[in-house]
Design an enzyme around this catalytic site. Structure first.
Site, PDB file in Angstrom:
ATOM      1  N   ALA A  21      30.718  82.224  78.318  1.00 39.06           N
ATOM      2  CA  ALA A  21      29.967  82.665  77.153  1.00 39.06           C
ATOM      3  C   ALA A  21      28.783  83.516  77.586  1.00 39.06           C
ATOM      4  CB  ALA A  21      29.485  81.441  76.373  1.00 39.06           C
ATOM      5  N   CYS A 103      32.487  72.050  78.151  1.00 40.08           N
ATOM      6  CA  CYS A 103      31.150  72.650  78.036  1.00 40.08           C
ATOM      7  C   CYS A 103      30.068  71.569  78.096  1.00 40.08           C
ATOM      8  CB  CYS A 103      31.050  73.442  76.728  1.00 40.08           C
ATOM      9  SG  CYS A 103      29.444  74.223  76.546  1.00 40.08           S
TER      10      CYS A 103
HETATM   11  C1  LIG Z   1      27.341  81.498  82.075  1.00 40.29           C
HETATM   12  C2  LIG Z   1      28.537  80.596  81.954  1.00 40.29           C
HETATM   13  C3  LIG Z   1      29.183  80.486  80.729  1.00 40.29           C
HETATM   14  C4  LIG Z   1      30.293  79.650  80.606  1.00 40.29           C
HETATM   15  N1  LIG Z   1      30.936  79.595  79.403  1.00 40.29           N
HETATM   16  C5  LIG Z   1      32.086  78.863  79.300  1.00 40.29           C
HETATM   17  C6  LIG Z   1      32.847  78.873  78.095  1.00 40.29           C
HETATM   18  O1  LIG Z   1      32.514  79.546  77.117  1.00 40.29           O
HETATM   19  N2  LIG Z   1      33.959  78.101  78.062  1.00 40.29           N
HETATM   20  C7  LIG Z   1      34.371  77.341  79.137  1.00 40.29           C
HETATM   21  O2  LIG Z   1      35.397  76.659  79.065  1.00 40.29           O
HETATM   22  N3  LIG Z   1      33.668  77.328  80.284  1.00 40.29           N
HETATM   23  C8  LIG Z   1      32.559  78.076  80.401  1.00 40.29           C
HETATM   24  N4  LIG Z   1      31.891  78.105  81.580  1.00 40.29           N
HETATM   25  C9  LIG Z   1      32.425  77.391  82.753  1.00 40.29           C
HETATM   26  C10 LIG Z   1      33.328  78.295  83.603  1.00 40.29           C
HETATM   27  O3  LIG Z   1      34.469  78.673  82.864  1.00 40.29           O
HETATM   28  C11 LIG Z   1      33.784  77.577  84.893  1.00 40.29           C
HETATM   29  O4  LIG Z   1      34.456  76.412  84.525  1.00 40.29           O
HETATM   30  C12 LIG Z   1      32.605  77.210  85.800  1.00 40.29           C
HETATM   31  O5  LIG Z   1      31.690  78.265  85.914  1.00 40.29           O
HETATM   32  C13 LIG Z   1      33.092  76.803  87.193  1.00 40.29           C
HETATM   33  O6  LIG Z   1      33.799  77.843  87.819  1.00 40.29           O
HETATM   34  P1  LIG Z   1      33.097  78.801  88.944  1.00 40.29           P
HETATM   35  O7  LIG Z   1      32.567  77.890  90.012  1.00 40.29           O
HETATM   36  O8  LIG Z   1      34.224  79.676  89.429  1.00 40.29           O
HETATM   37  O9  LIG Z   1      32.014  79.554  88.253  1.00 40.29           O
HETATM   38  C14 LIG Z   1      30.764  78.907  81.721  1.00 40.29           C
HETATM   39  C15 LIG Z   1      30.094  79.023  82.948  1.00 40.29           C
HETATM   40  C16 LIG Z   1      29.004  79.853  83.075  1.00 40.29           C
HETATM   41  C17 LIG Z   1      28.326  79.968  84.406  1.00 40.29           C
END
Ligand SMILES: Cc1cc2nc3c(=O)[nH]c(=O)nc-3n(C[C@H](O)[C@H](O)[C@H](O)COP(=O)(O)O)c2cc1C
Length: 331
Positions: A21, A103
């Site tokens: 998001a 979330c």
């Molecule tokens: C700024 C931000 C916004 C996110 N928004 C969502 C979202 O809208 N829906 C969701 O399922 N996960 C959301 N997440 C989680 C990510 O999809 C992901 O699960 C999490 O960042 C871990 O993965 P990574 O280590 O590759 O970043 C968000 C994460 C971040 C950092």
């Protein structure tokens, strides 16, 4: 490259872009897809907001061909709203619909939605059942979850099994608890345990920052696909890096000129996709400029300048000034 079928989409088994998001909007998703992300997901949308006709919610549901295959993601905790929201989402022709059960933000959790659903598995099951019924076979319904609420309540396996039983066609697991938010390390062993326990595809997520990490997550968890979020900040090339790592071929990171050219293209795409004024749209674009400039020697002052970008011309000037600075340093 192997292919894999997830949520009725057959895609190369490389890496999906995680939903984020306020970050992974149309411009971002398009750019990542161009650089090799094999699937994308929209920003989370409130089921209730959509049912009440919120314009903001509907805007988040627009899908362009370049972002496909792309899912739309809902959050909510009331099966009636989820059911109606799913029917509304179908008008946007998503390739699948994902229910957010991960979330951690208070605004979402305090309504019993997002990761709070991991504390109420029965309600989560009702929500999913309502979504599957409302989708009426027109597209798959998937779930994105964490591994539990906190370290004392890790219930990833039972929860995932219940989601599978209620009709989830794929399950993405972010290997953290809710109370971790985004800190600490993602526990990949829980992703492996979920993968071993369910027969629907499992998407592994959390802390992939390089091609080598992606290879390791596939190997250690047996997941069907990996999903990358934050490592793509200012770095859509992460998807190319992952493809090279999976193919066992060397990856050459882009040079600074290429990076800044892509930064400007990204800004231009944000402006073109926004209905806001240039100044307002640039406010959202600033963080991306900062991310593209990360990690470069002497770039701190230029990164600080990104906080003041008001127009596209400002961004062009910033890129030109940084390249001139580097050219001078090299003399
Ligand atoms: C700024 C931000 C916004 C996110 N928004 C969502 C979202 O809208 N829906 C969701 O399922 N996960 C959301 N997440 C989680 C990510 O999809 C992901 O699960 C999490 O960042 C871990 O993965 P990574 O280590 O590759 O970043 C968000 C994460 C971040 C950092």
């Amino acid at each position: 490259m192997n292919t894999v079928t997830i949520a009725r989409q057959t895609v190369p088994q490389t890496a999906a872009l995680a939903p984020m998001a306020s970050v992974a909007d149309t411009a971002y998703r398009t750019l990542c897809a161009e650089h090799g992300a094999c699937m994308t997901t929209g920003e989370l949308v409130s089921a209730k907001g959509l049912c009440y006709g919120s314009r903001g919610s509907a805007e988040l549901c627009r899908i362009t061909q370049a972002e496909r295959p792309m899912g739309l993601q809902l959050f909510g905790s009331e099966p009636e709203f989820i059911s109606e929201a799913v029917q509304r989402l179908l008008d946007f022709q998503p390739d699948w619909i994902d229910l957010n059960m991960g979330c951690p933000v208070p605004k979402v959790v305090n309504q019993g939605a997002g990761s709070a659903l991991m504390k109420t598995p029965e309600l989560a099951g009702e929500c999913l059942k309502a979504a599957v019924r409302a989708a009426d076979g027109k597209c798959a319904v998937t779930v994105k979850m964490r591994i539990g609420w906190d370290a004392e309540h890790i219930n990833a396996v039972d929860f995932a099994k219940r989601m599978e039983a209620e009709g989830a066609e794929a399950i993405a697991v972010h290997g953290r608890t809710r109370t971790q938010f985004y800190s600490g390390n993602a526990d990949w062993s829980q992703i492996a345990t979920v993968k071993a326990a369910v027969s629907v595809p499992v998407i592994g997520n959390g802390d992939i920052t390089s091609g080598a990490d992606a290879v390791r997550m596939y190997r250690e968890t047996g997941c069907d696909l990996v999903m990358v979020g934050r490592a793509s900040y200012g770095n859509p090339w992460i998807f190319e890096e992952i493809i090279h790592a999976l193919e066992g071929t060397p990856f050459t990171p882009p040079d600074v000129e290429t990076r800044l050219r892509e930064m400007l293209r990204h800004m231009r795409m944000i402006l073109d996709n926004s209905e806001k004024s240039e100044q307002l749209a640039m406010r959202e674009a600033r963080k991306h400029a900062l991310w593209y400039l990360r990690g470069y020697p002497g770039a701190a002052a230029f990164r600080a300048r990104s906080a003041g970008l008001c127009t596209y011309a400002d961004a062009e000037q910033l890129a030109a000034d940084y390249l001139a600075y580097r050219a001078n340093r090299a003399k």
